[in-house]
Write a protein that holds these residues in place. Structure first.
Motif, PDB file in Angstrom:
ATOM      1  N   TYR A  60      -9.795  14.746   3.372  1.00 52.19           N
ATOM      2  CA  TYR A  60      -8.972  14.597   4.582  1.00 52.19           C
ATOM      3  C   TYR A  60      -7.505  14.792   4.252  1.00 52.19           C
ATOM      4  O   TYR A  60      -6.755  15.451   4.986  1.00 52.19           O
ATOM      5  CB  TYR A  60      -9.174  13.204   5.193  1.00 52.19           C
ATOM      6  N   LEU A  61      -7.083  14.208   3.151  1.00 50.17           N
ATOM      7  CA  LEU A  61      -5.686  14.285   2.740  1.00 50.17           C
ATOM      8  C   LEU A  61      -5.276  15.718   2.437  1.00 50.17           C
ATOM      9  O   LEU A  61      -4.180  16.164   2.802  1.00 50.17           O
ATOM     10  CB  LEU A  61      -5.462  13.407   1.514  1.00 50.17           C
ATOM     11  N   THR A  62      -6.168  16.469   1.784  1.00 51.36           N
ATOM     12  CA  THR A  62      -5.889  17.878   1.474  1.00 51.36           C
ATOM     13  C   THR A  62      -5.770  18.709   2.740  1.00 51.36           C
ATOM     14  O   THR A  62      -4.906  19.594   2.849  1.00 51.36           O
ATOM     15  CB  THR A  62      -7.002  18.451   0.582  1.00 51.36           C
ATOM     16  N   ALA A  63      -6.646  18.418   3.711  1.00 51.18           N
ATOM     17  CA  ALA A  63      -6.659  19.190   4.961  1.00 51.18           C
ATOM     18  C   ALA A  63      -5.466  18.856   5.850  1.00 51.18           C
ATOM     19  O   ALA A  63      -5.009  19.700   6.628  1.00 51.18           O
ATOM     20  CB  ALA A  63      -7.957  18.936   5.715  1.00 51.18           C
ATOM     21  N   ALA A  64      -4.950  17.631   5.745  1.00 52.59           N
ATOM     22  CA  ALA A  64      -3.837  17.215   6.607  1.00 52.59           C
ATOM     23  C   ALA A  64      -2.822  16.428   5.786  1.00 52.59           C
ATOM     24  O   ALA A  64      -2.768  15.196   5.854  1.00 52.59           O
ATOM     25  CB  ALA A  64      -4.352  16.372   7.770  1.00 52.59           C
ATOM     26  N   PRO A  65      -2.006  17.124   4.985  1.00 48.23           N
ATOM     27  CA  PRO A  65      -1.016  16.427   4.163  1.00 48.23           C
ATOM     28  C   PRO A  65       0.038  15.720   5.025  1.00 48.23           C
ATOM     29  O   PRO A  65       0.213  16.046   6.202  1.00 48.23           O
ATOM     30  CB  PRO A  65      -0.397  17.561   3.333  1.00 48.23           C
ATOM     31  N   LEU A  66       0.711  14.760   4.429  1.00 45.97           N
ATOM     32  CA  LEU A  66       1.716  13.978   5.149  1.00 45.97           C
ATOM     33  C   LEU A  66       2.870  14.868   5.606  1.00 45.97           C
ATOM     34  O   LEU A  66       3.417  15.651   4.839  1.00 45.97           O
ATOM     35  CB  LEU A  66       2.247  12.864   4.240  1.00 45.97           C
ATOM     36  N   LYS A  67       3.235  14.724   6.901  1.00 46.43           N
ATOM     37  CA  LYS A  67       4.343  15.500   7.455  1.00 46.43           C
ATOM     38  C   LYS A  67       5.479  14.550   7.865  1.00 46.43           C
ATOM     39  O   LYS A  67       5.243  13.543   8.513  1.00 46.43           O
ATOM     40  CB  LYS A  67       3.887  16.295   8.676  1.00 46.43           C
ATOM     41  N   THR A  68       6.699  14.943   7.489  1.00 44.12           N
ATOM     42  CA  THR A  68       7.890  14.189   7.898  1.00 44.12           C
ATOM     43  C   THR A  68       8.743  15.093   8.773  1.00 44.12           C
ATOM     44  O   THR A  68       9.165  16.178   8.351  1.00 44.12           O
ATOM     45  CB  THR A  68       8.704  13.743   6.665  1.00 44.12           C
ATOM     46  N   GLU A  69       8.990  14.656  10.008  1.00 47.96           N
ATOM     47  CA  GLU A  69       9.749  15.502  10.942  1.00 47.96           C
ATOM     48  C   GLU A  69      11.224  15.540  10.577  1.00 47.96           C
ATOM     49  O   GLU A  69      11.815  14.528  10.195  1.00 47.96           O
ATOM     50  CB  GLU A  69       9.587  15.009  12.377  1.00 47.96           C
ATOM     51  N   VAL A 177      -2.038   7.476   7.261  1.00 48.57           N
ATOM     52  CA  VAL A 177      -3.131   6.956   8.090  1.00 48.57           C
ATOM     53  C   VAL A 177      -2.701   6.857   9.542  1.00 48.57           C
ATOM     54  O   VAL A 177      -3.439   7.256  10.454  1.00 48.57           O
ATOM     55  CB  VAL A 177      -3.592   5.571   7.569  1.00 48.57           C
ATOM     56  N   LYS A 178      -1.502   6.359   9.786  1.00 51.24           N
ATOM     57  CA  LYS A 178      -1.001   6.223  11.165  1.00 51.24           C
ATOM     58  C   LYS A 178      -0.870   7.572  11.851  1.00 51.24           C
ATOM     59  O   LYS A 178      -1.042   7.688  13.063  1.00 51.24           O
ATOM     60  CB  LYS A 178       0.337   5.492  11.163  1.00 51.24           C
ATOM     61  N   GLN A 179      -0.578   8.618  11.067  1.00 55.86           N
ATOM     62  CA  GLN A 179      -0.453   9.970  11.622  1.00 55.86           C
ATOM     63  C   GLN A 179      -1.809  10.592  11.941  1.00 55.86           C
ATOM     64  O   GLN A 179      -1.914  11.406  12.858  1.00 55.86           O
ATOM     65  CB  GLN A 179       0.288  10.894  10.647  1.00 55.86           C
ATOM     66  N   ASN A 180      -2.841  10.207  11.212  1.00 57.10           N
ATOM     67  CA  ASN A 180      -4.097  10.954  11.262  1.00 57.10           C
ATOM     68  C   ASN A 180      -5.313  10.181  11.765  1.00 57.10           C
ATOM     69  O   ASN A 180      -6.384  10.768  11.907  1.00 57.10           O
ATOM     70  CB  ASN A 180      -4.414  11.509   9.869  1.00 57.10           C
ATOM     71  N   SER A 181      -5.161   8.893  12.030  1.00 56.62           N
ATOM     72  CA  SER A 181      -6.285   8.114  12.539  1.00 56.62           C
ATOM     73  C   SER A 181      -5.957   7.549  13.911  1.00 56.62           C
ATOM     74  O   SER A 181      -4.824   7.113  14.171  1.00 56.62           O
ATOM     75  CB  SER A 181      -6.622   6.965  11.577  1.00 56.62           C
ATOM     76  N   ASP A 182      -6.954   7.556  14.794  1.00 54.51           N
ATOM     77  CA  ASP A 182      -6.762   7.023  16.141  1.00 54.51           C
ATOM     78  C   ASP A 182      -6.866   5.505  16.173  1.00 54.51           C
ATOM     79  O   ASP A 182      -6.388   4.862  17.113  1.00 54.51           O
ATOM     80  CB  ASP A 182      -7.809   7.604  17.104  1.00 54.51           C
ATOM     81  N   THR A 183      -7.504   4.915  15.154  1.00 52.13           N
ATOM     82  CA  THR A 183      -7.745   3.467  15.177  1.00 52.13           C
ATOM     83  C   THR A 183      -7.165   2.727  13.977  1.00 52.13           C
ATOM     84  O   THR A 183      -6.639   1.627  14.118  1.00 52.13           O
ATOM     85  CB  THR A 183      -9.265   3.179  15.241  1.00 52.13           C
ATOM     86  N   ALA A 184      -7.260   3.302  12.794  1.00 52.37           N
ATOM     87  CA  ALA A 184      -6.792   2.616  11.584  1.00 52.37           C
ATOM     88  C   ALA A 184      -5.275   2.721  11.426  1.00 52.37           C
ATOM     89  O   ALA A 184      -4.655   3.699  11.857  1.00 52.37           O
ATOM     90  CB  ALA A 184      -7.484   3.199  10.359  1.00 52.37           C
ATOM     91  N   GLU A 185      -4.695   1.698  10.794  1.00 50.79           N
ATOM     92  CA  GLU A 185      -3.254   1.706  10.540  1.00 50.79           C
ATOM     93  C   GLU A 185      -2.934   1.524   9.057  1.00 50.79           C
ATOM     94  O   GLU A 185      -1.798   1.726   8.644  1.00 50.79           O
ATOM     95  CB  GLU A 185      -2.568   0.601  11.349  1.00 50.79           C
ATOM     96  N   THR A 186      -3.926   1.147   8.270  1.00 51.92           N
ATOM     97  CA  THR A 186      -3.718   0.967   6.835  1.00 51.92           C
ATOM     98  C   THR A 186      -4.749   1.787   6.070  1.00 51.92           C
ATOM     99  O   THR A 186      -5.763   2.213   6.632  1.00 51.92           O
ATOM    100  CB  THR A 186      -3.852  -0.512   6.426  1.00 51.92           C
ATOM    101  N   VAL A 187      -4.479   1.967   4.787  1.00 54.50           N
ATOM    102  CA  VAL A 187      -5.396   2.735   3.938  1.00 54.50           C
ATOM    103  C   VAL A 187      -6.773   2.075   3.899  1.00 54.50           C
ATOM    104  O   VAL A 187      -7.802   2.751   4.013  1.00 54.50           O
ATOM    105  CB  VAL A 187      -4.827   2.864   2.505  1.00 54.50           C
ATOM    106  N   GLU A 188      -6.798   0.752   3.754  1.00 56.82           N
ATOM    107  CA  GLU A 188      -8.086   0.050   3.673  1.00 56.82           C
ATOM    108  C   GLU A 188      -8.866   0.163   4.977  1.00 56.82           C
ATOM    109  O   GLU A 188     -10.092   0.331   4.973  1.00 56.82           O
ATOM    110  CB  GLU A 188      -7.863  -1.426   3.305  1.00 56.82           C
ATOM    111  N   GLU A 189      -8.166   0.066   6.099  1.00 55.12           N
ATOM    112  CA  GLU A 189      -8.826   0.220   7.402  1.00 55.12           C
ATOM    113  C   GLU A 189      -9.392   1.632   7.548  1.00 55.12           C
ATOM    114  O   GLU A 189     -10.492   1.820   8.080  1.00 55.12           O
ATOM    115  CB  GLU A 189      -7.842  -0.068   8.532  1.00 55.12           C
ATOM    116  N   PHE A 190      -8.631   2.609   7.054  1.00 52.82           N
ATOM    117  CA  PHE A 190      -9.087   4.004   7.148  1.00 52.82           C
ATOM    118  C   PHE A 190     -10.327   4.227   6.299  1.00 52.82           C
ATOM    119  O   PHE A 190     -11.272   4.893   6.726  1.00 52.82           O
ATOM    120  CB  PHE A 190      -7.967   4.941   6.711  1.00 52.82           C
ATOM    121  N   LYS A 191     -10.338   3.663   5.096  1.00 53.91           N
ATOM    122  CA  LYS A 191     -11.497   3.815   4.217  1.00 53.91           C
ATOM    123  C   LYS A 191     -12.739   3.171   4.847  1.00 53.91           C
ATOM    124  O   LYS A 191     -13.850   3.709   4.735  1.00 53.91           O
ATOM    125  CB  LYS A 191     -11.216   3.205   2.846  1.00 53.91           C
ATOM    126  N   GLU A 192     -12.551   2.051   5.481  1.00 56.60           N
ATOM    127  CA  GLU A 192     -13.680   1.391   6.144  1.00 56.60           C
ATOM    128  C   GLU A 192     -14.155   2.222   7.339  1.00 56.60           C
ATOM    129  O   GLU A 192     -15.350   2.287   7.625  1.00 56.60           O
ATOM    130  CB  GLU A 192     -13.264  -0.015   6.604  1.00 56.60           C
TER     131      GLU A 192
END
Length: 367
Positions: A60-69, A177-192
């Motif tokens: 997921y990280l490779t497909a959507a790297p972190l973007k800073t506007e 995670v906040k940029q790419n997940s509709d529900t999770a806000e932390t790394v641990e929440e995203f992994k779950e």
């Protein structure tokens, strides 16, 4: 005492006889010799490990790297921009020349490059800021793949929606995670979240495999009396149309595609396609009979819910678009077969797959 024993024996015989009758059914087209207690190959559950979760997160990280506007300067080489554009040649829009929300890394060479006195598409975005609307001119190469555009000058009207710096950092962060997940806000929440989705997908795959297994087992218990007029021809045509369309994606005629990619002659294909058509119709007739006798046909409400579910799984946001892509009869048959498969699975017996590891004398290697 003897009379009582005879009565008990007769009752037992009647019970066995009735059980046998209850496991068969027939209509004018097919006879199902058995449908309860069908044996199918065991399908083991796939466990979701920490390693598979980590690997999925990395993908997921490779497909959507972190973007800073970037909002305090104009676009420059190396930036990633979000743009809308409309391209025209001689004042007319052309196929493939319009896009909305396109992501482009300046300097990647993805778009039309410099040609003679004309600058390249990407370099002309440099110097513009977010919100700018501007026109550029580019010249297509003389050997451009689309002959109608080769050597032509095109005008692109561009809207610059945003400028971003894209990080090459391979570490996942809460910000990503906040940029790419509709529900999770932390790394641990995203992994779950990923773990839950993988479990659901694994179980869905397992269930589909079981449904396929039990329908195959049912088919082996079906005798066809006759086929409805036109059903075999319809199924055969569907098979041929599928492979013809597949061949066209390779820019080939069906016969050439069969020979090149499937090592098959047209006559071999026709024979195999007919077998597939007959098997498909046989399975369809058996499922229709079972559904009718066991009252498994979905209600209108259940049917519509299933269509929505199928559309979502197939990646369609619009149910109407899904219905246009797939024949209504095919959708109904698929939903009915799923209902029948689930009914059959309730009484099915899962058995271990036969071992293929044999000793030299032909006996099992397990002692």
């Amino acid at each position: 005492m003897k009379k009582k024993l005879v009565a008990l024996t007769l009752a037992a015989v009647m019970t066995i006889s009735m059980a046998g009758c209850g496991n068969t059914m027939s209509d004018e087209y097919v006879t199902i010799n058995k449908y309860k207690g069908l044996e199918i190959t065991e399908v083991e559950k796939t466990e979701v490990t920490d390693e598979t979760v980590e690997n999925t997160v990395k993908s997921y990280l490779t497909a959507a790297p972190l973007k800073t506007e970037i909002t305090d300067r104009a676009a420059q080489d190396g930036d990633t921009v979000d743009i809308d554009f409309v391209g025209k040649v001689d004042g007319k829009a052309f196929d493939g020349g319009t896009a909305s929300g396109a992501s482009l890394k300046i300097g990647s060479g993805t778009y039309i490059g410099a040609n003679g006195d004309y600058k390249g598409f990407e370099e002309q975005i440099i110097g513009h800021k977010k919100g700018d609307k501007f026109d550029i001119e580019v010249k297509f190469p003389d050997d451009y793949s689309e002959s109608t555009l080769a050597g032509k000058v095109a005008t692109f009207s561009i809207t610059l929606n945003g400028i971003y710096e894209v990080s090459d950092d391979t570490e996942i962060t809460d910000e990503w995670v906040k940029q790419n997940s509709d529900t999770a806000e932390t790394v641990e929440e995203f992994k779950e979240e990923i773990r839950t989705k993988m479990k659901e997908n694994n179980e869905s795959t397992r269930q589909s495999q079981l449904q396929s297994e039990v329908l195959e087992a049912l088919s082996e218990q079906v005798e066809v009396k006759k086929y409805p007029d036109g059903d075999i021809d319809k199924e055969y045509q569907a098979v041929e149309d599928y492979y013809t369309a597949y061949a066209q994606q390779y820019g080939m005629e069906l016969a050439d595609f069969l020979e090149t990619y499937m090592n098959m002659t047209e006559d071999d294909f026709k024979k195999k396609a007919k077998e597939v058509a007959e098997e498909s119709v046989k399975k369809k007739l058996a499922c229709e009979l079972l559904a009718k006798k066991k009252k498994l046909e979905p209600s209108d409400k259940e049917y519509e819910k299933k269509v929505e579910e199928y559309a979502e799984k197939a990646g369609y946001e619009d149910v109407d678009a899904f219905r246009k892509a797939y024949d209504e009869d095919t959708i109904r048959a698929t939903i009915l077969q799923e209902a029948v498969a689930n009914y059959l699975l309730e009484s099915s017996v899962q058995v271990e797959a036969a071992s293929t590891d044999n000793s030299t004398d032909g006996s099992s290697s397990d002692k």
